[in-house]
Write a protein that holds these residues in place. Structure first.
Motif, PDB file in Angstrom:
ATOM      1  N   GLY A 122      -3.949  12.175 -20.806  1.00 16.18           N
ATOM      2  CA  GLY A 122      -3.523  11.025 -21.591  1.00 16.18           C
ATOM      3  C   GLY A 122      -2.062  10.704 -21.466  1.00 16.18           C
ATOM      4  O   GLY A 122      -1.584   9.714 -21.994  1.00 16.18           O
ATOM      5  N   HIS A 123      -1.286  11.587 -20.767  1.00 21.64           N
ATOM      6  CA  HIS A 123       0.135  11.299 -20.578  1.00 21.64           C
ATOM      7  C   HIS A 123       0.287  10.152 -19.601  1.00 21.64           C
ATOM      8  O   HIS A 123      -0.513  10.009 -18.673  1.00 21.64           O
ATOM      9  CB  HIS A 123       0.821  12.562 -20.039  1.00 21.64           C
ATOM     10  N   PRO A 124       1.314   9.294 -19.773  1.00 17.03           N
ATOM     11  CA  PRO A 124       1.470   8.121 -18.897  1.00 17.03           C
ATOM     12  C   PRO A 124       1.521   8.454 -17.419  1.00 17.03           C
ATOM     13  O   PRO A 124       1.219   7.620 -16.590  1.00 17.03           O
ATOM     14  CB  PRO A 124       2.781   7.499 -19.388  1.00 17.03           C
ATOM     15  N   THR A 125       1.936   9.691 -17.048  1.00 15.63           N
ATOM     16  CA  THR A 125       2.019  10.030 -15.627  1.00 15.63           C
ATOM     17  C   THR A 125       0.823  10.853 -15.182  1.00 15.63           C
ATOM     18  O   THR A 125       0.871  11.495 -14.153  1.00 15.63           O
ATOM     19  CB  THR A 125       3.320  10.818 -15.344  1.00 15.63           C
ATOM     20  N   ALA A 126      -0.269  10.862 -15.967  1.00 15.14           N
ATOM     21  CA  ALA A 126      -1.460  11.597 -15.573  1.00 15.14           C
ATOM     22  C   ALA A 126      -2.083  10.956 -14.341  1.00 15.14           C
ATOM     23  O   ALA A 126      -1.776   9.825 -13.985  1.00 15.14           O
ATOM     24  CB  ALA A 126      -2.484  11.615 -16.712  1.00 15.14           C
TER      25      ALA A 126
ATOM     26  N   PRO B  77       0.843  -1.200   0.000  1.00 10.00           N
ATOM     27  CA  PRO B  77       0.000   0.000   0.000  1.00 10.00           C
ATOM     28  C   PRO B  77       0.873   1.243   0.000  1.00 10.00           C
ATOM     29  O   PRO B  77       1.872   1.314   0.710  1.00 10.00           O
ATOM     30  CB  PRO B  77      -0.805  -0.133   1.299  1.00 10.00           C
ATOM     31  N   GLY B  78       0.548   2.190  -0.795  1.00 11.72           N
ATOM     32  CA  GLY B  78       1.346   3.397  -0.883  1.00 11.72           C
ATOM     33  C   GLY B  78       0.849   4.277  -2.014  1.00 11.72           C
ATOM     34  O   GLY B  78      -0.251   4.078  -2.541  1.00 11.72           O
ATOM     35  N   THR B  79       1.654   5.247  -2.386  1.00  9.43           N
ATOM     36  CA  THR B  79       1.302   6.185  -3.448  1.00  9.43           C
ATOM     37  C   THR B  79       2.334   6.092  -4.557  1.00  9.43           C
ATOM     38  O   THR B  79       3.530   6.215  -4.296  1.00  9.43           O
ATOM     39  CB  THR B  79       1.269   7.626  -2.911  1.00  9.43           C
ATOM     40  N   PRO B  80       1.907   5.884  -5.807  1.00  7.73           N
ATOM     41  CA  PRO B  80       2.881   5.848  -6.903  1.00  7.73           C
ATOM     42  C   PRO B  80       3.526   7.220  -7.086  1.00  7.73           C
ATOM     43  O   PRO B  80       2.883   8.255  -6.839  1.00  7.73           O
ATOM     44  CB  PRO B  80       2.044   5.448  -8.126  1.00  7.73           C
ATOM     45  N   LEU B  81       4.761   7.218  -7.500  1.00  3.28           N
ATOM     46  CA  LEU B  81       5.487   8.467  -7.690  1.00  3.28           C
ATOM     47  C   LEU B  81       4.768   9.379  -8.673  1.00  3.28           C
ATOM     48  O   LEU B  81       4.842  10.605  -8.559  1.00  3.28           O
ATOM     49  CB  LEU B  81       6.907   8.176  -8.171  1.00  3.28           C
ATOM     50  N   SER B  82       4.063   8.815  -9.636  1.00  2.80           N
ATOM     51  CA  SER B  82       3.329   9.625 -10.601  1.00  2.80           C
ATOM     52  C   SER B  82       2.291  10.509  -9.930  1.00  2.80           C
ATOM     53  O   SER B  82       1.962  11.583 -10.444  1.00  2.80           O
ATOM     54  CB  SER B  82       2.647   8.727 -11.638  1.00  2.80           C
ATOM     55  N   GLN B  83       1.782  10.088  -8.762  1.00  2.00           N
ATOM     56  CA  GLN B  83       0.799  10.878  -8.023  1.00  2.00           C
ATOM     57  C   GLN B  83       1.439  11.691  -6.906  1.00  2.00           C
ATOM     58  O   GLN B  83       0.933  12.751  -6.540  1.00  2.00           O
ATOM     59  CB  GLN B  83      -0.276   9.963  -7.445  1.00  2.00           C
ATOM     60  N   ALA B  84       2.545  11.209  -6.344  1.00  2.00           N
ATOM     61  CA  ALA B  84       3.174  11.878  -5.200  1.00  2.00           C
ATOM     62  C   ALA B  84       4.130  12.985  -5.609  1.00  2.00           C
ATOM     63  O   ALA B  84       4.428  13.874  -4.805  1.00  2.00           O
ATOM     64  CB  ALA B  84       3.917  10.857  -4.344  1.00  2.00           C
ATOM     65  N   ALA B  85       4.628  12.955  -6.842  1.00  2.00           N
ATOM     66  CA  ALA B  85       5.701  13.863  -7.256  1.00  2.00           C
ATOM     67  C   ALA B  85       5.353  15.327  -7.051  1.00  2.00           C
ATOM     68  O   ALA B  85       6.191  16.119  -6.603  1.00  2.00           O
ATOM     69  CB  ALA B  85       6.058  13.606  -8.716  1.00  2.00           C
ATOM     70  N   ALA B  86       4.123  15.719  -7.383  1.00  2.00           N
ATOM     71  CA  ALA B  86       3.742  17.127  -7.301  1.00  2.00           C
ATOM     72  C   ALA B  86       3.771  17.660  -5.877  1.00  2.00           C
ATOM     73  O   ALA B  86       3.861  18.871  -5.670  1.00  2.00           O
ATOM     74  CB  ALA B  86       2.349  17.321  -7.904  1.00  2.00           C
ATOM     75  N   ARG B  87       3.732  16.774  -4.865  1.00  2.00           N
ATOM     76  CA  ARG B  87       3.667  17.205  -3.469  1.00  2.00           C
ATOM     77  C   ARG B  87       5.012  17.109  -2.753  1.00  2.00           C
ATOM     78  O   ARG B  87       5.096  17.466  -1.576  1.00  2.00           O
ATOM     79  CB  ARG B  87       2.632  16.371  -2.704  1.00  2.00           C
TER      80      ARG B  87
ATOM     81  N   PRO C 192       7.416   6.100 -13.235  1.00  2.00           N
ATOM     82  CA  PRO C 192       6.772   6.586 -12.007  1.00  2.00           C
ATOM     83  C   PRO C 192       5.673   5.683 -11.472  1.00  2.00           C
ATOM     84  O   PRO C 192       5.508   5.572 -10.255  1.00  2.00           O
ATOM     85  CB  PRO C 192       6.216   7.955 -12.434  1.00  2.00           C
ATOM     86  N   ASP C 193       4.911   5.024 -12.346  1.00  2.00           N
ATOM     87  CA  ASP C 193       3.835   4.144 -11.874  1.00  2.00           C
ATOM     88  C   ASP C 193       4.372   2.892 -11.202  1.00  2.00           C
ATOM     89  O   ASP C 193       3.641   2.229 -10.446  1.00  2.00           O
ATOM     90  CB  ASP C 193       2.921   3.734 -13.034  1.00  2.00           C
ATOM     91  N   ASN C 194       5.626   2.521 -11.455  1.00  2.00           N
ATOM     92  CA  ASN C 194       6.221   1.318 -10.863  1.00  2.00           C
ATOM     93  C   ASN C 194       7.073   1.634  -9.634  1.00  2.00           C
ATOM     94  O   ASN C 194       7.740   0.751  -9.103  1.00  2.00           O
ATOM     95  CB  ASN C 194       7.071   0.581 -11.897  1.00  2.00           C
ATOM     96  N   ILE C 195       7.053   2.893  -9.213  1.00  2.00           N
ATOM     97  CA  ILE C 195       7.795   3.327  -8.026  1.00  2.00           C
ATOM     98  C   ILE C 195       6.769   3.779  -6.992  1.00  2.00           C
ATOM     99  O   ILE C 195       5.984   4.687  -7.244  1.00  2.00           O
ATOM    100  CB  ILE C 195       8.754   4.478  -8.364  1.00  2.00           C
ATOM    101  N   VAL C 196       6.772   3.146  -5.824  1.00  2.00           N
ATOM    102  CA  VAL C 196       5.755   3.412  -4.808  1.00  2.00           C
ATOM    103  C   VAL C 196       6.406   3.991  -3.557  1.00  2.00           C
ATOM    104  O   VAL C 196       7.439   3.501  -3.105  1.00  2.00           O
ATOM    105  CB  VAL C 196       4.993   2.118  -4.451  1.00  2.00           C
ATOM    106  N   ILE C 197       5.787   5.050  -3.029  1.00  2.00           N
ATOM    107  CA  ILE C 197       6.218   5.606  -1.756  1.00  2.00           C
ATOM    108  C   ILE C 197       5.334   4.962  -0.698  1.00  2.00           C
ATOM    109  O   ILE C 197       4.122   5.190  -0.653  1.00  2.00           O
ATOM    110  CB  ILE C 197       6.052   7.142  -1.712  1.00  2.00           C
ATOM    111  N   ALA C 198       5.926   4.116   0.144  1.00  2.08           N
ATOM    112  CA  ALA C 198       5.133   3.282   1.059  1.00  2.08           C
ATOM    113  C   ALA C 198       5.712   3.315   2.456  1.00  2.08           C
ATOM    114  O   ALA C 198       6.872   3.676   2.677  1.00  2.08           O
ATOM    115  CB  ALA C 198       5.106   1.839   0.541  1.00  2.08           C
ATOM    116  N   GLY C 199       4.876   2.888   3.410  1.00  4.76           N
ATOM    117  CA  GLY C 199       5.358   2.672   4.770  1.00  4.76           C
ATOM    118  C   GLY C 199       5.376   3.927   5.627  1.00  4.76           C
ATOM    119  O   GLY C 199       5.072   5.034   5.191  1.00  4.76           O
ATOM    120  N   ASP C 200       5.758   3.747   6.891  1.00  3.24           N
ATOM    121  CA  ASP C 200       5.878   4.830   7.852  1.00  3.24           C
ATOM    122  C   ASP C 200       7.081   4.539   8.755  1.00  3.24           C
ATOM    123  O   ASP C 200       7.029   3.626   9.577  1.00  3.24           O
ATOM    124  CB  ASP C 200       4.595   4.955   8.681  1.00  3.24           C
ATOM    125  N   PRO C 201       8.213   5.257   8.612  1.00  2.00           N
ATOM    126  CA  PRO C 201       8.380   6.393   7.707  1.00  2.00           C
ATOM    127  C   PRO C 201       8.392   5.957   6.239  1.00  2.00           C
ATOM    128  O   PRO C 201       8.755   4.816   5.934  1.00  2.00           O
ATOM    129  CB  PRO C 201       9.728   6.976   8.125  1.00  2.00           C
TER     130      PRO C 201
END
Length: 330
Positions: free
Chosen positions: A268-272, A90-100, A132-141
């Motif tokens: 439509g971009h792959p990181t949308a 469980p986590g957030t893909p880099l494609s979604q987390a990058a902007a933050r 980016p879709d294959n890289i996940v930011i997961a866990g705590d920390p």
């Protein structure tokens, strides 16, 4: 498979219930399932050889690295439903987390990706489909994990799975041969495109490699001057993953690397934002955007601590390597 379906393995007899789809890969589909051991992910494929190959790769990688999901069991259910069960991340893909991500957080993520690639390369494999879709930011920390081992390939063989914008051959920067430099170039592309907030236009696919490289150079120029030579060396394949990680940490410690204003991701971009839902619902603690409590005084950001710890680790590893080569350490 449909949500709510119960599946019982033909050979293991292990049951699981399908919760929801997580995503679709190049050769199969992935589902979140509930097993007797808790939640897990299942990769289903109509081709038995593809499933067997990925399972074998996951088992080898698990013995040398914890970056990829842990394999649990392999089985089949009918003539065209071959599957294996693995750890769900469980986590957030880099494609979604990058902007933050702030400068320190982005540097920590890059360091984590590079270290994960270094472990993979030490085992003799290239990721090949790093995106980016294959890289996940997961866990705590939060920390970096990889998903989708379908493209992992032993060194020296042809790349089997790739995504054009993160493929060096698409940019005219090298061949599609599985080797460490292929992944390091992909990492540099992830930084320039995803962390840089760029949205490659669809027209790039009809352009020559020289024209594509011209667009890429404009993206590199948005980064601080101290970062540009590092990105150019990585794109040219003149660094390995550990060298890149150490150099990036040194640069980030001096001044967190951040590009110019972000460019909105094109539809439509792959990181949308309509990327894989496979890792939705992760903690937003990896982001440093302003939230409800942003006005309150806060302590030091965890990413800054992580950045300094990463830098100390890189310097220690480098020092030990020199002392060993000089014969001072046995």
């Amino acid at each position: 498979m449909q949500c709510g379906d119960w599946v019982v393995g033909k050979w293991t007899g292990e049951p699981f219930q399908v919760e929801r789809p997580l995503g679709t890969g190049a050769n199969g589909e992935v589902y979140l399932v509930r097993t007797r051991r808790g939640l897990a992910a299942v990769k289903v494929c109509p081709n038995a050889s593809d499933i067997a190959l990925e399972w074998a790769v996951l088992e080898r990688l698990h013995r040398v690295s914890g970056t990829f999901p842990k394999p649990m069991w392999i089985d089949d259910h009918g003539p065209s439903a071959f599957f294996y069960v693995m750890e769900w991340i469980p986590g957030t893909p880099l494609s979604q987390a990058a902007a933050r991500l702030t400068g320190h957080a982005a540097a920590a993520v890059v360091r984590g990706i590079a270290e994960g690639l270094a472990e993979l390369h030490a085992a003799g494999y290239a990721f090949c489909d790093l995106k980016p879709d294959n890289i996940v930011i997961a866990g705590d920390p939060p920390h970096v994990r990889f998903v989708d081992a379908g493209g992992v390939t032993p060194f020296g063989r042809s790349v089997r799975q790739f995504t054009p914008y993160y493929d060096r051959a698409f940019w005219g920067l090298g061949t599609r041969r599985a080797e460490p430099s292929y992944d390091v170039t992909a990492l540099a592309l992830v930084i320039v495109i995803c962390l840089g907030g760029l949205a490659p236009p669809v027209s790039l696919t009809g352009q020559t490699p020289a024209q594509r490289q011209s667009w890429l150079r404009r993206g590199i120029r948005r980064w601080p001057e101290g970062v540009r030579p590092l990105l150019e060396q990585a794109l040219a394949g003149r660094m390995d993953a550990r060298q890149f990680a150490a150099a990036w940490c040194r640069q980030a410690a001096a001044r967190p690397a951040r590009p110019g204003p972000r460019v909105p991701t094109a539809p439509g971009h792959p990181t949308a934002s309509r990327g894989r839902p496979a890792v939705a619902g992760a903690s937003a603690s990896v982001a440093a955007g302003r939230g409800p409590g942003a006005g309150r005084k806060r302590g030091r950001d965890w990413t800054e601590w992580l950045m300094w710890i990463s830098l100390i680790g890189a310097l220690t590893s480098t020092a030990c390597a020199w002392l060993t080569s000089l014969g001072w350490l046995r």
